[in-house]
Design a protein around this motif. Structure first.
Motif, PDB file in Angstrom:
ATOM      1  N   VAL A  35    -148.020 -64.242 -34.797  1.00 56.23           N
ATOM      2  CA  VAL A  35    -147.471 -63.515 -35.946  1.00 56.23           C
ATOM      3  C   VAL A  35    -146.582 -62.413 -35.407  1.00 56.23           C
ATOM      4  O   VAL A  35    -147.051 -61.508 -34.701  1.00 56.23           O
ATOM      5  N   GLN A  36    -145.288 -62.504 -35.709  1.00 49.13           N
ATOM      6  CA  GLN A  36    -144.320 -61.564 -35.145  1.00 49.13           C
ATOM      7  C   GLN A  36    -143.486 -60.952 -36.269  1.00 49.13           C
ATOM      8  O   GLN A  36    -142.718 -61.653 -36.928  1.00 49.13           O
ATOM      9  N   PRO A  37    -143.626 -59.650 -36.540  1.00 46.43           N
ATOM     10  CA  PRO A  37    -142.800 -59.017 -37.580  1.00 46.43           C
ATOM     11  C   PRO A  37    -141.345 -58.930 -37.147  1.00 46.43           C
ATOM     12  O   PRO A  37    -141.044 -58.803 -35.948  1.00 46.43           O
ATOM     13  N   GLN A  38    -140.439 -58.985 -38.120  1.00 49.46           N
ATOM     14  CA  GLN A  38    -139.022 -58.869 -37.827  1.00 49.46           C
ATOM     15  C   GLN A  38    -138.335 -58.069 -38.931  1.00 49.46           C
ATOM     16  O   GLN A  38    -138.821 -58.013 -40.066  1.00 49.46           O
ATOM     17  N   LEU A  39    -137.214 -57.458 -38.583  1.00 48.73           N
ATOM     18  CA  LEU A  39    -136.462 -56.645 -39.533  1.00 48.73           C
ATOM     19  C   LEU A  39    -135.499 -57.522 -40.318  1.00 48.73           C
ATOM     20  O   LEU A  39    -134.811 -58.378 -39.759  1.00 48.73           O
ATOM     21  N   ALA A  40    -135.449 -57.283 -41.640  1.00 48.39           N
ATOM     22  CA  ALA A  40    -134.487 -57.994 -42.481  1.00 48.39           C
ATOM     23  C   ALA A  40    -133.087 -57.452 -42.224  1.00 48.39           C
ATOM     24  O   ALA A  40    -132.919 -56.298 -41.804  1.00 48.39           O
ATOM     25  N   PRO A  41    -132.049 -58.252 -42.451  1.00 43.60           N
ATOM     26  CA  PRO A  41    -130.681 -57.757 -42.249  1.00 43.60           C
ATOM     27  C   PRO A  41    -130.369 -56.575 -43.160  1.00 43.60           C
ATOM     28  O   PRO A  41    -130.952 -56.428 -44.235  1.00 43.60           O
ATOM     29  N   ILE A  42    -129.459 -55.728 -42.715  1.00 46.18           N
ATOM     30  CA  ILE A  42    -129.015 -54.599 -43.528  1.00 46.18           C
ATOM     31  C   ILE A  42    -128.242 -55.143 -44.724  1.00 46.18           C
ATOM     32  O   ILE A  42    -127.278 -55.889 -44.572  1.00 46.18           O
ATOM     33  N   SER A  43    -128.675 -54.776 -45.912  1.00 50.66           N
ATOM     34  CA  SER A  43    -128.005 -55.259 -47.121  1.00 50.66           C
ATOM     35  C   SER A  43    -127.830 -54.111 -48.093  1.00 50.66           C
ATOM     36  O   SER A  43    -128.373 -53.023 -47.914  1.00 50.66           O
ATOM     37  N   SER A  44    -127.058 -54.367 -49.168  1.00 45.79           N
ATOM     38  CA  SER A  44    -126.734 -53.354 -50.160  1.00 45.79           C
ATOM     39  C   SER A  44    -127.570 -53.548 -51.414  1.00 45.79           C
ATOM     40  O   SER A  44    -128.135 -54.616 -51.652  1.00 45.79           O
ATOM     41  N   LEU A  45    -127.641 -52.472 -52.245  1.00 44.59           N
ATOM     42  CA  LEU A  45    -128.364 -52.554 -53.503  1.00 44.59           C
ATOM     43  C   LEU A  45    -127.759 -53.620 -54.400  1.00 44.59           C
ATOM     44  O   LEU A  45    -128.454 -54.382 -55.052  1.00 44.59           O
ATOM     45  N   MET A  46    -126.429 -53.670 -54.444  1.00 45.42           N
ATOM     46  CA  MET A  46    -125.717 -54.715 -55.188  1.00 45.42           C
ATOM     47  C   MET A  46    -125.239 -55.767 -54.189  1.00 45.42           C
ATOM     48  O   MET A  46    -124.083 -56.164 -54.182  1.00 45.42           O
ATOM     49  N   GLY A  47    -126.165 -56.210 -53.311  1.00 45.84           N
ATOM     50  CA  GLY A  47    -125.785 -57.056 -52.190  1.00 45.84           C
ATOM     51  C   GLY A  47    -125.413 -58.473 -52.570  1.00 45.84           C
ATOM     52  O   GLY A  47    -124.597 -59.101 -51.914  1.00 45.84           O
TER      53      GLY A  47
END
Length: 469
Positions: A125-137
């Motif tokens: 089990v390996q956590p990963q960061l989601a891509p940087i996105s916008s509120l109105m992405g």
């Protein structure tokens, strides 16, 4: 200070006029280069941590994955709040940082904390960061369907269509600057292509082979190995053992138990199938089965320009697609909403400006003074564009709406000043001892300057509480 500014402007009229023209040109050019979006960037710096834990129930995901990660993240530098969601085999943690922090620094802080917590998580089990996105992405939904009216020698299947979407279209879209992520869904039974080894429990019982043996045999047979180097004179050749699986036949001939005579092959205890994965959803385009791609943008990216780049990329992609694959780019486009919103606001600005012209002329009854007063509108707008450029702001429905509301305030100060100057010049012409027009203009402007300044300050004070929201 204002008196000196007025005196300098009257003494250098050509310089002031030239400066106004330069501001109009530079400001107008900068306005055309400003990013355009629906709303301003309302994103608080946020880092999303995604952790897949296949086979775990929500309660187990919460206890074994989410809580250890939350505990590690709490108390990190700059973190304001940590929220989480635990589902079937998936943990999603939202880490909010304070306003003004750098997103990349925030992601580094989260990464360091995740390294500390990784040893307490279940195996694999390996956590990963989601891509940087916008509120109105989410800016576009694009559909891929099969055109049954087009006849080809080798018709495209839904499984192949999903493969094209994942390995051709998605990869090309991710190369476009400003695209954060592309999600695909749909295809045959809503899943991706998958090579499945369906083990027969009756055959396992008959041969005495365990499921673990089958799993280890498949994993161990799907890799290449190095054998060092072979030196022949002045040449050196690399020796390799090629064991990567290339076809279904390669899988079928994998040896599961080599101690038997003859050895037991995989095809004797299992059936290898090349088909779709277990369905977890589906997609349709115009009431036909297909594949849908959801395109998300990065924060700060210009939605309209990015949409144009994406459409241009699809024109290139379509040339390499099979003839019976049809691309639907009009399912959802955020830029269409932006264009309609901006058109409505621009129309309100035009109507407001037209009404201001009528009211000015009715009250002043002079074309010259009306024109001089109206110069405040374009000058104010282009200076606003320069301010937006300096502070890295965007044009959106809220900023344009504010300009539409403030269009009366834009000319209010000019009306008061010009009307008083016009009245004093007319009185000066009727006087027995007329003074220099420049002196009259200076005195008339000074006469109302304090009132104009205080009135403008009061208007600004009224709007200041809005900045605390």
């Amino acid at each position: 200070m204002l008196d000196s500014l007025i005196r300098f402007s009257l003494s250098n009229r050509l310089l002031i006029a030239a400066l106004a023209v330069v501001l109009l040109v530079v400001g107008g050019w900068q306005i055309t280069r400003l990013p355009v979006d629906v709303f301003p960037d309302l994103n608080r710096p946020r880092v999303v941590v995604l952790t897949e834990a296949p086979g775990l129930a929500p309660e187990e995901v919460e206890r074994l994955v989410t809580i250890p990660l939350e505990t590690a993240l709490n108390g990190a530098t700059g973190i304001i709040a940590v929220r989480s969601q635990s589902g079937v085999g998936l943990s999603v943690i939202y880490v909010d940082f304070d306003w003004g922090t750098d997103m990349y620094t925030d992601r580094q802080i989260v990464t360091e904390r995740l390294e500390l917590a990784s040893r307490r998580l279940p195996e694999d089990v390996q956590p990963q960061l989601a891509p940087i996105s916008s509120l109105m992405g989410q800016i576009m939904l694009v559909g891929l369907t099969i055109d049954e009216d087009v006849e080809t020698d080798k018709p495209t299947s839904l499984l192949k269509l999903r493969e094209i979407a994942d390995w051709v279209v998605r990869r090309r879209l991710l190369t476009i600057p400003g695209v954060a992520q592309v999600f695909t869904m749909g295809g045959q039974d809503g899943g991706q292509r998958q090579v499945q080894v369906r083990v027969d429990p009756n055959e396992l019982r008959r041969t005495g082979i365990t499921l673990h043996q089958v799993e280890e045999a498949v994993a161990a047979s799907n890799e290449n190995a190095t054998g060092g180097y072979l030196v022949q004179g002045s040449q050196e050749s690399l020796v390799r053992s090629l064991g990567r699986i290339e076809s279904i036949d390669d899988l079928n001939t994998i040896v599961v138990d080599g101690q038997r005579d003859p050895p037991t092959l995989l095809k004797e205890v299992a059936t290898v199938v090349d088909g779709p994965e277990v369905p977890r959803g589906t997609a349709s385009v115009t009431a036909q089965p297909g594949v849908i791609l959801t395109i998300a943008k990065q924060p700060g990216a210009d939605t309209r320009r990015l949409t144009e780049d994406i459409l241009a990329a699809f024109e290139e992609i379509e040339q390499s697609l099979p003839d019976d694959v049809k691309v639907e780019t009009e399912l959802y486009r955020l830029d269409s909403f932006i264009n309609r919103s901006i058109d409505n606001v621009v129309e309100a600005l035009m109507h407001g400006g037209f009404l201001v012209i009528i009211v000015l002329f009715v009250f002043l009854l002079n074309f010259r003074t009306t024109f001089i007063t109206l110069t405040a509108i374009p000058l104010s707008l282009v200076i606003t564009g320069l301010v937006f450029t300096w502070f890295d702001l965007s044009i959106n429905t809220m900023t344009l709406g504010g300009l539409a509301v403030a269009i009366g305030e834009l000319v209010d100060d000019a009306i008061v000043d010009v009307e008083n100057i016009f009245r004093r010049l007319r009185e000066n012409r009727l006087s027995d001892k007329p003074r220099s027009p420049l002196r009259v203009v200076y005195a008339a402007s000074i006469e109302v300057r304090s009132s104009i300044v205080f009135a403008t300050v009061l208007v600004v004070l009224v709007f200041i509480p809005l900045f605390s929201l």
